[in-house]
Design a protein around this motif. Structure first.
Motif, PDB file in Angstrom:
ATOM      1  N   GLU A  10       0.820  -1.216   0.000  1.00  0.00           N
ATOM      2  CA  GLU A  10       0.000   0.000   0.000  1.00  0.00           C
ATOM      3  C   GLU A  10       0.858   1.272   0.000  1.00  0.00           C
ATOM      4  O   GLU A  10       0.593   2.213  -0.739  1.00  0.00           O
ATOM      5  CB  GLU A  10      -0.966   0.010   1.186  1.00  0.00           C
ATOM      6  CG  GLU A  10      -2.084  -0.997   1.046  1.00  0.00           C
ATOM      7  CD  GLU A  10      -2.901  -0.821  -0.226  1.00  0.00           C
ATOM      8  OE1 GLU A  10      -3.244   0.325  -0.577  1.00  0.00           O
ATOM      9  OE2 GLU A  10      -3.196  -1.844  -0.880  1.00  0.00           O
ATOM     10  N   ILE A  11       1.892   1.314   0.836  1.00  0.00           N
ATOM     11  CA  ILE A  11       2.796   2.474   0.874  1.00  0.00           C
ATOM     12  C   ILE A  11       3.537   2.586  -0.453  1.00  0.00           C
ATOM     13  O   ILE A  11       3.700   3.678  -0.999  1.00  0.00           O
ATOM     14  CB  ILE A  11       3.779   2.376   2.058  1.00  0.00           C
ATOM     15  CG1 ILE A  11       3.033   2.445   3.396  1.00  0.00           C
ATOM     16  CG2 ILE A  11       4.867   3.427   1.961  1.00  0.00           C
ATOM     17  CD1 ILE A  11       2.437   3.792   3.722  1.00  0.00           C
ATOM     18  N   SER A  12       3.982   1.466  -0.999  1.00  0.00           N
ATOM     19  CA  SER A  12       4.695   1.466  -2.281  1.00  0.00           C
ATOM     20  C   SER A  12       3.825   2.016  -3.397  1.00  0.00           C
ATOM     21  O   SER A  12       4.300   2.777  -4.251  1.00  0.00           O
ATOM     22  CB  SER A  12       5.160   0.047  -2.622  1.00  0.00           C
ATOM     23  OG  SER A  12       6.074  -0.427  -1.664  1.00  0.00           O
ATOM     24  N   LYS A  13       2.540   1.664  -3.405  1.00  0.00           N
ATOM     25  CA  LYS A  13       1.613   2.203  -4.415  1.00  0.00           C
ATOM     26  C   LYS A  13       1.478   3.711  -4.258  1.00  0.00           C
ATOM     27  O   LYS A  13       1.471   4.439  -5.254  1.00  0.00           O
ATOM     28  CB  LYS A  13       0.238   1.548  -4.291  1.00  0.00           C
ATOM     29  CG  LYS A  13       0.166   0.173  -4.880  1.00  0.00           C
ATOM     30  CD  LYS A  13      -1.243  -0.373  -5.050  1.00  0.00           C
ATOM     31  CE  LYS A  13      -2.240   0.062  -4.047  1.00  0.00           C
ATOM     32  NZ  LYS A  13      -3.559  -0.587  -4.163  1.00  0.00           N
ATOM     33  N   ARG A  14       1.390   4.201  -3.030  1.00  0.00           N
ATOM     34  CA  ARG A  14       1.266   5.652  -2.804  1.00  0.00           C
ATOM     35  C   ARG A  14       2.527   6.380  -3.261  1.00  0.00           C
ATOM     36  O   ARG A  14       2.446   7.470  -3.826  1.00  0.00           O
ATOM     37  CB  ARG A  14       0.971   5.928  -1.330  1.00  0.00           C
ATOM     38  CG  ARG A  14      -0.444   5.507  -0.942  1.00  0.00           C
ATOM     39  CD  ARG A  14      -0.778   5.757   0.491  1.00  0.00           C
ATOM     40  NE  ARG A  14      -0.612   7.154   0.856  1.00  0.00           N
ATOM     41  CZ  ARG A  14      -0.444   7.575   2.108  1.00  0.00           C
ATOM     42  NH1 ARG A  14      -0.393   6.715   3.109  1.00  0.00           N
ATOM     43  NH2 ARG A  14      -0.311   8.854   2.374  1.00  0.00           N
ATOM     44  N   LEU A  15       3.700   5.774  -3.017  1.00  0.00           N
ATOM     45  CA  LEU A  15       4.951   6.381  -3.475  1.00  0.00           C
ATOM     46  C   LEU A  15       4.964   6.484  -5.001  1.00  0.00           C
ATOM     47  O   LEU A  15       5.370   7.500  -5.567  1.00  0.00           O
ATOM     48  CB  LEU A  15       6.152   5.583  -2.980  1.00  0.00           C
ATOM     49  CG  LEU A  15       6.432   5.654  -1.486  1.00  0.00           C
ATOM     50  CD1 LEU A  15       7.495   4.631  -1.097  1.00  0.00           C
ATOM     51  CD2 LEU A  15       6.849   7.054  -1.061  1.00  0.00           C
ATOM     52  N   LYS A  16       4.520   5.444  -5.653  1.00  0.00           N
ATOM     53  CA  LYS A  16       4.473   5.459  -7.116  1.00  0.00           C
ATOM     54  C   LYS A  16       3.524   6.550  -7.612  1.00  0.00           C
ATOM     55  O   LYS A  16       3.821   7.242  -8.594  1.00  0.00           O
ATOM     56  CB  LYS A  16       4.044   4.091  -7.645  1.00  0.00           C
ATOM     57  CG  LYS A  16       4.037   4.028  -9.149  1.00  0.00           C
ATOM     58  CD  LYS A  16       3.705   2.660  -9.653  1.00  0.00           C
ATOM     59  CE  LYS A  16       3.730   2.696 -11.180  1.00  0.00           C
ATOM     60  NZ  LYS A  16       3.722   1.391 -11.767  1.00  0.00           N
ATOM     61  N   GLU A  17       2.387   6.732  -6.927  1.00  0.00           N
ATOM     62  CA  GLU A  17       1.399   7.723  -7.331  1.00  0.00           C
ATOM     63  C   GLU A  17       1.954   9.154  -7.294  1.00  0.00           C
ATOM     64  O   GLU A  17       1.541   9.995  -8.084  1.00  0.00           O
ATOM     65  CB  GLU A  17       0.160   7.633  -6.436  1.00  0.00           C
ATOM     66  CG  GLU A  17      -0.671   6.405  -6.688  1.00  0.00           C
ATOM     67  CD  GLU A  17      -1.737   6.170  -5.628  1.00  0.00           C
ATOM     68  OE1 GLU A  17      -1.882   7.000  -4.698  1.00  0.00           O
ATOM     69  OE2 GLU A  17      -2.415   5.131  -5.719  1.00  0.00           O
ATOM     70  N   ILE A  18       2.898   9.431  -6.390  1.00  0.00           N
ATOM     71  CA  ILE A  18       3.468  10.787  -6.323  1.00  0.00           C
ATOM     72  C   ILE A  18       4.694  10.943  -7.228  1.00  0.00           C
ATOM     73  O   ILE A  18       5.333  11.982  -7.236  1.00  0.00           O
ATOM     74  CB  ILE A  18       3.810  11.213  -4.877  1.00  0.00           C
ATOM     75  CG1 ILE A  18       4.956  10.379  -4.292  1.00  0.00           C
ATOM     76  CG2 ILE A  18       2.576  11.198  -4.000  1.00  0.00           C
ATOM     77  CD1 ILE A  18       5.532  10.936  -3.004  1.00  0.00           C
ATOM     78  N   GLY A  19       5.043   9.880  -7.954  1.00  0.00           N
ATOM     79  CA  GLY A  19       6.157   9.959  -8.894  1.00  0.00           C
ATOM     80  C   GLY A  19       7.490   9.545  -8.325  1.00  0.00           C
ATOM     81  O   GLY A  19       8.526   9.735  -8.952  1.00  0.00           O
ATOM     82  N   PHE A  20       7.492   8.965  -7.113  1.00  0.00           N
ATOM     83  CA  PHE A  20       8.742   8.538  -6.492  1.00  0.00           C
ATOM     84  C   PHE A  20       9.222   7.253  -7.146  1.00  0.00           C
ATOM     85  O   PHE A  20       8.469   6.293  -7.294  1.00  0.00           O
ATOM     86  CB  PHE A  20       8.542   8.312  -4.994  1.00  0.00           C
ATOM     87  CG  PHE A  20       9.792   7.877  -4.280  1.00  0.00           C
ATOM     88  CD1 PHE A  20      10.755   8.806  -3.958  1.00  0.00           C
ATOM     89  CD2 PHE A  20       9.999   6.559  -3.946  1.00  0.00           C
ATOM     90  CE1 PHE A  20      11.919   8.424  -3.298  1.00  0.00           C
ATOM     91  CE2 PHE A  20      11.150   6.167  -3.291  1.00  0.00           C
ATOM     92  CZ  PHE A  20      12.107   7.101  -2.964  1.00  0.00           C
ATOM     93  N   CYS A  21      10.482   7.233  -7.566  1.00  0.00           N
ATOM     94  CA  CYS A  21      11.074   6.038  -8.158  1.00  0.00           C
ATOM     95  C   CYS A  21      12.582   6.100  -7.964  1.00  0.00           C
ATOM     96  O   CYS A  21      13.242   6.993  -8.474  1.00  0.00           O
ATOM     97  CB  CYS A  21      10.748   5.953  -9.645  1.00  0.00           C
ATOM     98  SG  CYS A  21      11.427   4.489 -10.434  1.00  0.00           S
ATOM     99  N   LYS A  22      13.106   5.203  -7.188  1.00  0.00           N
ATOM    100  CA  LYS A  22      14.543   5.104  -6.978  1.00  0.00           C
ATOM    101  C   LYS A  22      14.967   3.680  -7.291  1.00  0.00           C
ATOM    102  O   LYS A  22      14.407   2.723  -6.755  1.00  0.00           O
ATOM    103  CB  LYS A  22      14.932   5.429  -5.533  1.00  0.00           C
ATOM    104  CG  LYS A  22      14.566   6.821  -5.096  1.00  0.00           C
ATOM    105  CD  LYS A  22      15.471   7.828  -5.732  1.00  0.00           C
ATOM    106  CE  LYS A  22      15.123   9.227  -5.265  1.00  0.00           C
ATOM    107  NZ  LYS A  22      15.804  10.260  -5.935  1.00  0.00           N
ATOM    108  N   ASN A  23      15.931   3.532  -8.153  1.00  0.00           N
ATOM    109  CA  ASN A  23      16.414   2.206  -8.521  1.00  0.00           C
ATOM    110  C   ASN A  23      17.753   1.927  -7.859  1.00  0.00           C
ATOM    111  O   ASN A  23      18.625   2.782  -7.821  1.00  0.00           O
ATOM    112  CB  ASN A  23      16.562   2.088 -10.036  1.00  0.00           C
ATOM    113  CG  ASN A  23      15.238   2.205 -10.745  1.00  0.00           C
ATOM    114  OD1 ASN A  23      14.217   1.763 -10.237  1.00  0.00           O
ATOM    115  ND2 ASN A  23      15.251   2.808 -11.912  1.00  0.00           N
ATOM    116  N   SER A  24      17.901   0.736  -7.377  1.00  0.00           N
ATOM    117  CA  SER A  24      19.166   0.307  -6.796  1.00  0.00           C
ATOM    118  C   SER A  24      20.100  -0.124  -7.924  1.00  0.00           C
ATOM    119  O   SER A  24      19.654  -0.608  -8.964  1.00  0.00           O
ATOM    120  CB  SER A  24      18.919  -0.869  -5.842  1.00  0.00           C
ATOM    121  OG  SER A  24      20.130  -1.464  -5.481  1.00  0.00           O
TER     122      SER A  24
END
Length: 124
Positions: free
Chosen positions: A7-21
């Motif tokens: 659920e938190i991961s979906k909300r992060l995606k909705e605001i445009g947050f994306c960090k790749n390792s």
């Protein structure tokens, strides 16, 4: 390793947050968490560890008077003074959540207040 919930991961995606390792990515498929070193499709919901979320949070707020701090059961911004520490803003970890979720909730709140922003071009 504890990561952000679905659920938190979906909300992060909705605001445009994306960090790749550089080494691996955690992602959800049918509400199950997986780990891979492969490139994933853009519609994949990524999950993040605490270190990744902490790195995305600003180190300081309000003219550099408040410093980011992550402790065993809380994440927030604190200001030290002669009498100890006064918390400007922080979140306590809920009993059943990871500290990564707590830090991600703080990141979401800062975004809602307009203190941080993530755009399509602002990906690692």
């Amino acid at each position: 390793m504890k990561t952000t919930s679905f659920e938190i991961s979906k909300r992060l995606k909705e605001i445009g947050f994306c960090k790749n390792s550089d080494n691996y990515q955690f992602y959800y498929h049918d509400n199950e968490l997986y780990c891979t070193d492969l490139n994933l499709e853009s519609d994949t919901v990524l999950s993040y560890d605490l270190e990744t979320i902490i790195e995305a949070l600003p180190n300081k707020l309000l003219n550099e008077n408040y410093l980011l701090s992550a402790r065993k059961n809380e994440v927030g911004y604190f200001q030290s003074d002669d009498e100890g520490e006064d918390c400007f803003y922080g979140l306590d970890r809920e009993e059943s959540e990871s500290l990564a979720d707590t830090a991600a909730k703080l990141l979401l709140i800062l975004h809602e207040k307009g203190l941080i922003n993530f755009t399509e071009g602002n990906h690692d």
